[in-house]
Every structure is written in C-alpha cells, then in structure tokens.
Design a protein around this motif. Structure first.
Motif, PDB file in Angstrom:
ATOM      1  N   LEU A  20       0.838  -1.206   0.000  1.00 27.29           N
ATOM      2  CA  LEU A  20       0.000   0.000   0.000  1.00 27.29           C
ATOM      3  C   LEU A  20       0.869   1.250   0.000  1.00 27.29           C
ATOM      4  O   LEU A  20       1.983   1.237   0.530  1.00 27.29           O
ATOM      5  N   PRO A  21       0.351   2.352  -0.540  1.00 28.37           N
ATOM      6  CA  PRO A  21       1.090   3.617  -0.492  1.00 28.37           C
ATOM      7  C   PRO A  21       1.321   4.052   0.960  1.00 28.37           C
ATOM      8  O   PRO A  21       0.532   3.732   1.850  1.00 28.37           O
ATOM      9  N   ASP A  22       2.372   4.805   1.203  1.00 22.04           N
ATOM     10  CA  ASP A  22       2.702   5.259   2.556  1.00 22.04           C
ATOM     11  C   ASP A  22       1.595   6.102   3.173  1.00 22.04           C
ATOM     12  O   ASP A  22       1.380   6.060   4.376  1.00 22.04           O
ATOM     13  N   LEU A  23       0.891   6.876   2.365  1.00 21.23           N
ATOM     14  CA  LEU A  23      -0.134   7.776   2.892  1.00 21.23           C
ATOM     15  C   LEU A  23      -1.499   7.112   3.036  1.00 21.23           C
ATOM     16  O   LEU A  23      -2.475   7.762   3.386  1.00 21.23           O
ATOM     17  N   PHE A  24      -1.583   5.823   2.788  1.00 22.56           N
ATOM     18  CA  PHE A  24      -2.842   5.101   2.920  1.00 22.56           C
ATOM     19  C   PHE A  24      -3.174   4.970   4.406  1.00 22.56           C
ATOM     20  O   PHE A  24      -2.372   4.475   5.200  1.00 22.56           O
ATOM     21  N   ALA A  25      -4.367   5.434   4.816  1.00 19.63           N
ATOM     22  CA  ALA A  25      -4.775   5.366   6.225  1.00 19.63           C
ATOM     23  C   ALA A  25      -6.294   5.456   6.314  1.00 19.63           C
ATOM     24  O   ALA A  25      -6.976   5.804   5.350  1.00 19.63           O
ATOM     25  N   GLU A  26      -6.814   5.144   7.501  1.00 21.15           N
ATOM     26  CA  GLU A  26      -8.252   5.250   7.739  1.00 21.15           C
ATOM     27  C   GLU A  26      -8.692   6.709   7.644  1.00 21.15           C
ATOM     28  O   GLU A  26      -7.946   7.616   7.985  1.00 21.15           O
ATOM     29  N   ASN A  27      -9.924   6.904   7.189  1.00 23.86           N
ATOM     30  CA  ASN A  27     -10.531   8.228   7.007  1.00 23.86           C
ATOM     31  C   ASN A  27      -9.767   9.104   6.027  1.00 23.86           C
ATOM     32  O   ASN A  27      -9.856  10.327   6.095  1.00 23.86           O
ATOM     33  N   GLN A  28      -9.006   8.498   5.138  1.00 20.92           N
ATOM     34  CA  GLN A  28      -8.273   9.230   4.113  1.00 20.92           C
ATOM     35  C   GLN A  28      -8.797   8.824   2.742  1.00 20.92           C
ATOM     36  O   GLN A  28      -9.292   7.715   2.554  1.00 20.92           O
TER      37      GLN A  28
END
Length: 147
Positions: A93-101
């Motif tokens: 997954l991309p580094d900036l992948f996160a919940e509520n994003q």
C-alpha cells in the motif's frame, strides 16, 4: 482524360475513408481495456458491474476496517457516506494510505468484493481526486479542508 481524373479522385477519397475507418477501429480496439470508468461505492451498490469489468472506485477508507492478512494481502472498506464496499488488495500500500483518508483503487468487483489491482492514496493533506470529492459531496459527507 477528364473521366480518368474523376475516377482517380474517387479512388483516392475511397482509400482515405477506408484508412480512416481502419485506424479508428484499431484505436478503439486498443483502448477497450485502457478505459476505466470511475464509480463511487453508492453507485457500485446500486448497480453492480459485471465481474469482468475493470473500473476505478474511490472514497474514504472506513475507520476500523483495515485488516492485514497473511503476506501482503490487505482487506478494508471504502465508503462515500452512503454505502460501503469491501476491498481486497494484494501488494504494498502507499505510505499515505490510512483510515478516514481518500483513496482510489483500480480493479474488478467479484462476488460482492472489489479486488483491487492498484491503490492510490492522496498525496498531501489537501488533495482529493475530483471524482472522490464529487461522490462525497453528493452524499453530503465531504468536509472542506482546514486552511
């Protein structure tokens, strides 16, 4: 002589039209798999696409939905506030992948699960793909970023 010129002109026009038709057909054939339409989770749930259709889905990664499986398989849900679609992705997954994003995935919808072949995450704090923003606004979930 005049008849020969007219005949030659018609032949040139026919060859040009035939060439144009063949090139248009070849371009269409080459692009058939390269065009991926965007759908929001609500649109996917209202009218599920066929299992062979490749498309893009986007929205927000649902809070508490990220589950890391064995190896590099990840399961999560993407939502636009109106509906939620389960997603599976095998890869990094991309580094900036996160919940509520915000995220956009490319793949296929098979047996009620979106099987992603590619996941893109937003690249900074204020960016969100236009399609995702429009889908979130349509559901009344979009919040303007703080300036």
């Amino acid at each position: 002589m005049r008849n020969l010129k007219k005949k030659r002109r018609i032949q040139v026009i026919m060859v040009a039209v035939l060439t144009l038709l063949v090139s248009t057909a070849l371009i269409g054939y080459a692009m058939r798999d390269g065009i991926n339409f965007f759908r929001s989770p609500s649109q996917v749930m209202e009218e599920p696409p066929g299992p062979g259709e490749t498309f893009r889905i986007g929205g927000l990664v649902e809070e508490g939905s990220i589950v890391r499986g064995q190896g590099d398989t990840v399961r999560f849900s993407v939502t636009d506030g109106g509906a939620s679609v389960p997603v599976t992705f095998k890869g990094v997954l991309p580094d900036l992948f996160a919940e509520n994003q915000g995220m956009v995935g490319t793949g296929r919808y098979v047996n009620g699960v979106f099987e992603a072949s590619e996941i893109l995450a937003k690249h900074d704090e204020t960016y969100m793909p236009k399609e995702v923003m429009d889908a979130l606004k349509e559901q009344g979930v979009y919040k303007e970023p703080d300036a």
